[in-house]
Design a protein around this motif. Structure first.
Motif, PDB file in Angstrom:
ATOM      1  N   ALA A 191       0.961  -1.169   0.297  1.00 35.76           N
ATOM      2  CA  ALA A 191       0.155  -0.299   0.537  1.00 35.76           C
ATOM      3  C   ALA A 191       1.203   1.056   0.016  1.00 35.76           C
ATOM      4  O   ALA A 191       0.386   2.388  -0.681  1.00 35.76           O
ATOM      5  N   ASP A 196      -5.521   3.185   7.198  1.00 38.39           N
ATOM      6  CA  ASP A 196      -6.480   1.973   8.039  1.00 38.39           C
ATOM      7  C   ASP A 196      -5.664   0.188   8.540  1.00 38.39           C
ATOM      8  O   ASP A 196      -6.067  -0.350   9.691  1.00 38.39           O
ATOM      9  N   LEU A 231      -8.407   8.187  -2.025  1.00 37.32           N
ATOM     10  CA  LEU A 231      -8.801   6.631  -1.092  1.00 37.32           C
ATOM     11  C   LEU A 231      -7.775   5.966  -0.862  1.00 37.32           C
ATOM     12  O   LEU A 231      -7.798   5.284   0.100  1.00 37.32           O
ATOM     13  N   ASP A 232      -6.359   5.916  -2.002  1.00 34.93           N
ATOM     14  CA  ASP A 232      -5.498   4.487  -1.378  1.00 34.93           C
ATOM     15  C   ASP A 232      -4.534   5.295   0.073  1.00 34.93           C
ATOM     16  O   ASP A 232      -4.284   3.968   0.799  1.00 34.93           O
ATOM     17  N   ALA A 260      -7.142   3.641   2.451  1.00 29.58           N
ATOM     18  CA  ALA A 260      -6.600   2.298   2.846  1.00 29.58           C
ATOM     19  C   ALA A 260      -5.579   1.939   3.621  1.00 29.58           C
ATOM     20  O   ALA A 260      -5.710   1.150   3.875  1.00 29.58           O
ATOM     21  N   GLN A 291      -7.590  10.000   9.392  1.00 28.52           N
ATOM     22  CA  GLN A 291      -8.314  10.104   8.837  1.00 28.52           C
ATOM     23  C   GLN A 291      -9.243  11.017   8.409  1.00 28.52           C
ATOM     24  O   GLN A 291     -10.839  11.222   7.067  1.00 28.52           O
TER      25      GLN A 291
END
Length: 397
Positions: A320, A359, A352-353, A356, A380
């Motif tokens: 990621a 997370d 978005l990435d 993610a 976030q």
């Protein structure tokens, strides 16, 4: 005429050099396969083998034996049997030891990131060793002149080759000392540095002022022949005040980083401000997770069969985080081309990435929440704010 004993020793050395060269090439191919696809390395875990420790010891021995070879081939008298002895020791221990360390470094124990790094660096050691082995003289005479210390016909001498071998071995030794957490942290630092460079470039680009005559150039007759659908070929080729067609085309291709117009009809600047905010947040995420997660990583590798989910978690994180610099690089290109639709699309994907990726760090290595978990939630929330800013820019365009 050389004594028969010396002749036999030279023949034995020549044969051994060929054997060592073939072995080094073959093992490089095996390491290349491991580097390309660590998941295909399905060697059975052996609790008695520490892959990084074995790599450390093997690289140290390769360095020492390489130094011996380097000295033997430049100092009188040249002794083929002594060089052969060192080569046999290399073939018997350190060379296969490096391969064994890469084979023992399985993703389920060490992560794919570490497997790739170890295979890549071990492969370089064998490549540089192969270069040095090729310098061993076959005529019974020590190396001198450019064959020793310089470059001739595009080839480096034995001393530069030795220096490169030392460097390659030192890289493997340093890698083994870092350990799994340190290796992953080093990769994350590299990606963070790339993001920092992109942010600096975007800041510099956004601060550039457009040329005063930029919008008038296209309206001047006979100046911008490339925009003329049917230019006069005589005028284009013979007018001294204009560039040649080829040069004009090259200039147009190279001059792709346009500045933001003063009127900014496509609202590029608000998008740039949002992007820079996002980049600052992302860089901060890389820095924080190194301190709050990787520095608190449990010792790896753990016992085979322990069922630890830490290696796959680390790989997921690395995938990621490693993808984001390329995405932001694409975003920078969209800005340079002043393409609002492409900017919106790529920047939204970056948001978005990044969300993610963050997370993946909410819980610690034991699956519990902690103070850093709260920080990630705040991160976030800030990402969502910047996403809202993009949506506003889209509506105003």
């Amino acid at each position: 005429m050389a004594p028969q004993k010396d002749t036999d020793a030279l023949k034995a050395l020549d044969s051994l050099v060929q054997t060592a060269s073939a072995l080094l090439k073959r093992l490089q191919s095996v390491l290349a396969e491991i580097q390309e696809s660590p998941a295909s390395n399905n060697s059975s875990p052996d609790a008695t083998i520490n892959a990084l420790a074995l790599a450390h010891d093997s690289a140290s021995l390769v360095r020492a034996h390489g130094t011996k070879i380097s000295l033997l081939i430049i100092n009188e008298p040249f002794t083929p049997s002594a060089v052969s002895t060192v080569l046999r020791e290399l073939i018997a221990g350190p060379i296969p030891g490096l391969l064994s360390s890469a084979q023992a470094c399985t993703p389920r124990q060490y992560t794919e990131v570490v497997c790739r790094e170890l295979a890549r660096k071990a492969r370089r050691v064998l490549s540089e060793l192969h270069e040095l082995v090729q310098k061993i003289p076959r005529d019974g005479k020590v190396l001198s002149g450019s064959r020793r210390g310089g470059f001739a016909a595009g080839e480096k001498g034995s001393l530069p080759a030795t220096g490169l071998l030392w460097s390659a071995c030192d890289e493997v030794i340093a890698l083994s000392r870092l350990g799994v957490g340190g290796i992953v942290a080093e990769k994350i630092q590299q990606w963070r540095d790339v993001l920092g460079d992109i942010m600096d470039e975007l800041k510099e680009w956004g601060a550039e002022e457009p040329d005063e005559d930029e919008e008038d150039e296209d309206e001047e007759d006979g100046v911008n022949h490339l925009s003329d659908p049917d230019p006069d070929p005589d005028l284009q080729l013979n007018t001294a005040s204009s560039l040649s067609t080829a040069q004009a085309m090259l200039d147009q291709i190279m001059d792709s980083q346009h500045t933001i117009p003063r009127s900014d009809p496509d609202r590029i600047r608000p998008r740039l401000e949002t992007c820079l905010q996002r980049l600052r947040l992302t860089i901060l995420l890389y820095q924080a997770l190194t301190k709050r997660r990787l520095k608190k990583l449990p010792p790896l590798p753990q016992e085979p069969g322990s069922g630890s989910d830490i290696p796959p978690r680390l790989d997921e994180m690395a995938n990621a985080l490693g993808a984001l610099p390329d995405m932001f690089g694409d975003l920078a290109c969209a800005f340079y081309e002043l393409q609002p639709e492409e900017i919106d699309k790529v920047m939204d994907q970056c948001f978005l990435d990044a969300f993610a990726a963050s997370d993946l760090f909410v819980r610690d290595w034991d699956g519990e929440t902690d103070a850093f978990s709260d920080w990630v939630v705040k991160f976030q929330a800030e990402v969502n704010k910047t996403r809202s800013g993009v949506a506003d820019a889209k509506r105003d365009t």
